[in-house]
Design a protein around this motif. Structure first.
Motif, PDB file in Angstrom:
ATOM      1  N   THR A  98       0.846  -1.192   0.000  1.00 29.60           N
ATOM      2  CA  THR A  98       0.000   0.000   0.000  1.00 29.60           C
ATOM      3  C   THR A  98       0.883   1.243   0.000  1.00 29.60           C
ATOM      4  O   THR A  98       1.811   1.353   0.808  1.00 29.60           O
ATOM      5  CB  THR A  98      -0.930   0.025   1.218  1.00 29.60           C
ATOM      6  OG1 THR A  98      -1.776  -1.129   1.190  1.00 29.60           O
ATOM      7  CG2 THR A  98      -1.808   1.274   1.202  1.00 29.60           C
ATOM      8  N   VAL A  99       0.593   2.177  -0.900  1.00 29.92           N
ATOM      9  CA  VAL A  99       1.341   3.424  -0.976  1.00 29.92           C
ATOM     10  C   VAL A  99       0.373   4.587  -0.795  1.00 29.92           C
ATOM     11  O   VAL A  99      -0.809   4.495  -1.129  1.00 29.92           O
ATOM     12  CB  VAL A  99       2.084   3.580  -2.327  1.00 29.92           C
ATOM     13  CG1 VAL A  99       3.136   2.514  -2.484  1.00 29.92           C
ATOM     14  CG2 VAL A  99       1.112   3.546  -3.502  1.00 29.92           C
ATOM     15  N   THR A 100       0.876   5.681  -0.260  1.00 28.19           N
ATOM     16  CA  THR A 100       0.109   6.925  -0.174  1.00 28.19           C
ATOM     17  C   THR A 100       0.874   8.019  -0.896  1.00 28.19           C
ATOM     18  O   THR A 100       2.105   8.067  -0.827  1.00 28.19           O
ATOM     19  CB  THR A 100      -0.124   7.335   1.287  1.00 28.19           C
ATOM     20  OG1 THR A 100       1.135   7.535   1.932  1.00 28.19           O
ATOM     21  CG2 THR A 100      -0.908   6.274   2.036  1.00 28.19           C
ATOM     22  N   PHE A 101       0.160   8.874  -1.584  1.00 32.64           N
ATOM     23  CA  PHE A 101       0.802   9.967  -2.311  1.00 32.64           C
ATOM     24  C   PHE A 101      -0.173  11.128  -2.413  1.00 32.64           C
ATOM     25  O   PHE A 101      -1.393  10.944  -2.443  1.00 32.64           O
ATOM     26  CB  PHE A 101       1.269   9.506  -3.702  1.00 32.64           C
ATOM     27  CG  PHE A 101       0.197   8.849  -4.548  1.00 32.64           C
ATOM     28  CD1 PHE A 101      -0.503   9.581  -5.498  1.00 32.64           C
ATOM     29  CD2 PHE A 101      -0.093   7.508  -4.400  1.00 32.64           C
ATOM     30  CE1 PHE A 101      -1.481   8.979  -6.274  1.00 32.64           C
ATOM     31  CE2 PHE A 101      -1.075   6.898  -5.172  1.00 32.64           C
ATOM     32  CZ  PHE A 101      -1.766   7.637  -6.108  1.00 32.64           C
ATOM     33  N   PRO A 102       0.346  12.371  -2.461  1.00 27.71           N
ATOM     34  CA  PRO A 102      -0.521  13.550  -2.452  1.00 27.71           C
ATOM     35  C   PRO A 102      -1.036  13.898  -3.843  1.00 27.71           C
ATOM     36  O   PRO A 102      -0.458  13.499  -4.864  1.00 27.71           O
ATOM     37  CB  PRO A 102       0.395  14.643  -1.924  1.00 27.71           C
ATOM     38  CG  PRO A 102       1.759  14.230  -2.422  1.00 27.71           C
ATOM     39  CD  PRO A 102       1.773  12.722  -2.366  1.00 27.71           C
ATOM     40  N   SER A 123      -5.725  15.858 -14.338  1.00 26.51           N
ATOM     41  CA  SER A 123      -4.646  14.918 -14.618  1.00 26.51           C
ATOM     42  C   SER A 123      -3.379  15.312 -13.864  1.00 26.51           C
ATOM     43  O   SER A 123      -3.111  16.500 -13.651  1.00 26.51           O
ATOM     44  CB  SER A 123      -4.352  14.890 -16.128  1.00 26.51           C
ATOM     45  OG  SER A 123      -5.512  14.546 -16.853  1.00 26.51           O
ATOM     46  N   PHE A 124      -2.607  14.304 -13.474  1.00 21.65           N
ATOM     47  CA  PHE A 124      -1.335  14.580 -12.798  1.00 21.65           C
ATOM     48  C   PHE A 124      -0.403  13.385 -12.959  1.00 21.65           C
ATOM     49  O   PHE A 124      -0.848  12.255 -13.195  1.00 21.65           O
ATOM     50  CB  PHE A 124      -1.556  14.885 -11.310  1.00 21.65           C
ATOM     51  CG  PHE A 124      -2.161  13.766 -10.515  1.00 21.65           C
ATOM     52  CD1 PHE A 124      -1.373  12.906  -9.774  1.00 21.65           C
ATOM     53  CD2 PHE A 124      -3.539  13.567 -10.507  1.00 21.65           C
ATOM     54  CE1 PHE A 124      -1.933  11.866  -9.036  1.00 21.65           C
ATOM     55  CE2 PHE A 124      -4.111  12.537  -9.768  1.00 21.65           C
ATOM     56  CZ  PHE A 124      -3.294  11.693  -9.036  1.00 21.65           C
ATOM     57  N   GLY A 125       0.888  13.668 -12.836  1.00 27.34           N
ATOM     58  CA  GLY A 125       1.897  12.607 -12.888  1.00 27.34           C
ATOM     59  C   GLY A 125       1.891  11.864 -14.211  1.00 27.34           C
ATOM     60  O   GLY A 125       1.538  12.394 -15.262  1.00 27.34           O
ATOM     61  N   ASP A 126       2.274  10.602 -14.147  1.00 29.86           N
ATOM     62  CA  ASP A 126       2.407   9.759 -15.335  1.00 29.86           C
ATOM     63  C   ASP A 126       1.123   8.947 -15.550  1.00 29.86           C
ATOM     64  O   ASP A 126       1.040   7.765 -15.238  1.00 29.86           O
ATOM     65  CB  ASP A 126       3.608   8.820 -15.170  1.00 29.86           C
ATOM     66  CG  ASP A 126       3.877   7.987 -16.425  1.00 29.86           C
ATOM     67  OD1 ASP A 126       3.260   8.274 -17.474  1.00 29.86           O
ATOM     68  OD2 ASP A 126       4.702   7.060 -16.339  1.00 29.86           O
ATOM     69  N   SER A 180       6.635   3.740 -11.937  1.00 36.08           N
ATOM     70  CA  SER A 180       7.458   3.114 -10.901  1.00 36.08           C
ATOM     71  C   SER A 180       7.847   4.083  -9.792  1.00 36.08           C
ATOM     72  O   SER A 180       8.249   3.647  -8.714  1.00 36.08           O
ATOM     73  CB  SER A 180       8.730   2.523 -11.526  1.00 36.08           C
ATOM     74  OG  SER A 180       9.485   3.531 -12.187  1.00 36.08           O
ATOM     75  N   SER A 181       7.725   5.394 -10.035  1.00 34.75           N
ATOM     76  CA  SER A 181       8.059   6.354  -8.986  1.00 34.75           C
ATOM     77  C   SER A 181       7.049   6.298  -7.848  1.00 34.75           C
ATOM     78  O   SER A 181       7.371   6.631  -6.710  1.00 34.75           O
ATOM     79  CB  SER A 181       8.110   7.774  -9.562  1.00 34.75           C
ATOM     80  OG  SER A 181       6.831   8.166 -10.049  1.00 34.75           O
ATOM     81  N   ILE A 182       5.809   5.871  -8.132  1.00 32.01           N
ATOM     82  CA  ILE A 182       4.769   5.727  -7.111  1.00 32.01           C
ATOM     83  C   ILE A 182       4.528   4.267  -6.785  1.00 32.01           C
ATOM     84  O   ILE A 182       4.299   3.906  -5.633  1.00 32.01           O
ATOM     85  CB  ILE A 182       3.461   6.407  -7.572  1.00 32.01           C
ATOM     86  CG1 ILE A 182       3.666   7.911  -7.742  1.00 32.01           C
ATOM     87  CG2 ILE A 182       2.332   6.141  -6.586  1.00 32.01           C
ATOM     88  CD1 ILE A 182       2.430   8.644  -8.214  1.00 32.01           C
TER      89      ILE A 182
END
Length: 425
Positions: A61-65, A90-93, A122-124
């Motif tokens: 599990t990951v969390t991101f803003p 839209s945001f990120g990849d 892969s960054s998230i």
């Protein structure tokens, strides 16, 4: 030399506290949907996502803003004869947050809330074993306001998202806070008249601003409800469902005395409430009854993933001031997600929105609808809101420990350099 070391220490401390402020501060994102020079949807909000996904070593599990550089995409629209207004950010990849709006009489609402996330990023999502684009959504976001008013909710509240599409099943949530949002706008600025969310009403004694056209006055909010033990037993007398929680009912209904629509918030009294229900392999119900209210919670278990959630809530009520018996139900909810063999725990206040006229505030909730053994709760899985509330103290504690270490290292370096200037000739 000692003076030089002191200057270095001061610079390090300034940089350190700036970084700490960056970690603990929330970033408000502003989004706007336009048609020509006219604005039809505008939002200012803070959001944080939590996503579970499969890796080569199991589930992670990951969390991101929700980042400040999110952009309103081409899919966004002010709507038309057959199309509802839509905000797609839209945001990120390849990620996107999507809000679809609808209107019903004098009110508008977020009809559906969706998150698109790209497991190839892969960054998230490092080491993802299911590279794909996944979409998760809910039809019970709980965002509802009067026309020509701004929906305001400073409080933090989580929204569970399910029903994933793609090569991976979705299991995600988004936690909102500091939200100001308006659809079907008349001008380019958010209205000064506000519809305030239930969570904000329950934590303040100051009457919030409301639109002059709001039919329901701000209710008198009671204190936190008493927690009650509510159990369901099988035919053989063993407990198969357990719930320990405080419940607060928020109803909007036509008043026979005041001759208008009113909103009332009432605590459920455990000593006046009887519990019953049923337990099956993949479905369980908890029914709570007192002299004037009948409340039912329905839980569903996915036997493939061994995950359960609160899928439905229904209520019937005959309170003295009601013109006619009140009823509301929703069988497509996605709250209180847990794992078979574990209980679900959420100490923070949550608001479970059922429809436009009914919501439940839960306090210090722990529930286990499946896999109960010996009449005891199994190990608990904490809700995302509790984890978020613990995040800032952990960051601050780690930051202070790091600062002490930096001060100590800088002090030792300064002492070493000052002694080096007085060597024997």
């Amino acid at each position: 030399m000692a003076s030089y070391a002191s200057k270095q220490l001061l610079s390090i401390a300034i940089i350190f506290f700036c970084a700490l402020g960056h970690l603990t501060s929330a970033q408000i994102v502003t989004l706007e949907v336009k048609e020509g020079n006219s604005t039809c949807i505008k939002a200012e909000l803070v959001a944080r996502f939590s996503v579970a996904y499969n890796t080569t070593n199991g589930t992670r599990t990951v969390t991101f803003p929700f980042p400040g550089n999110a952009t309103v995409g081409n899919r966004s629209s002010c709507g038309g004869t057959e199309l509802p207004p839509l905000l797609a950010a839209s945001f990120g990849d390849g990620h996107a947050l999507i809000l679809r709006f609808s209107i019903n009489g004098s009110q508008y609402r977020v009809e559906s809330l969706a998150l698109e996330y790209n497991l190839n990023d892969s960054s998230i999502f490092p080491n993802s074993s299911s590279p794909s684009l996944v979409t998760v959504k809910t039809d019970s976001a709980g965002i509802l306001a009067q026309i020509n008013t701004t929906y305001r909710c400073e409080s933090s509240w989580p929204v569970s998202l399910g029903g994933g599409s793609g090569n991976a099943s979705g299991n995600a949530s988004v936690t909102f806070s500091n939200m100001r949002l308006q659809a079907y706008m008349l001008g380019s600025d958010l209205s000064r008249n506000e519809t305030v969310c239930t969570a904000d009403q329950s934590v303040t004694t100051v009457a919030p601003k409301t639109s002059p056209v709001t039919p329901a006055p701000v209710p008198t909010v009671p204190g936190n409800p008493e927690r009650g033990n509510y159990n369901v037993t099988n035919n053989n007398g063993t407990i198969c469902l357990m719930a320990y929680m405080g419940l607060q009912l928020n109803l909007t209904y036509p008043s026979s005395v005041q001759n208008k629509t009113v909103q009332e918030v009432v605590n459920l009294q455990p000593n006046q409430t009887k519990s019953s229900g049923s337990c099956e392999v993949s479905n369980a119900t908890l029914q709570l009854r007192d002299d004037r209210t009948n409340l039912t919670f329905s839980f569903t278990l996915n036997t493939t993933s061994n995950k359960y959630h609160l899928s439905g809530i229904s209520i019937t009520a005959t309170w003295p001031d009601m013109k006619e018996p009140f009823s509301a139900s929703n069988g497509s909810l996605d709250y209180l997600r847990g794992t078979l063999g574990r209980s679900y725990l959420c100490s923070a206040e949550q608001t479970l929105v059922v429809d436009q006229t009914f919501a439940i505030n839960t306090f210090h909730l722990q529930v286990q609808p499946f896999g109960v053994n010996g009449g005891q709760f199994e190990a608990a899985e904490e809700c995302q809101l509790d984890e978020d509330n613990m995040l800032i103290p952990i960051i601050v504690g780690a930051a202070l420990a790091g600062l002490v270490l930096i001060v100590l290292i800088a002090y030792l370096i300064g002492r070493k350099r000052s002694h080096a200037g007085y060597q024997t000739i």
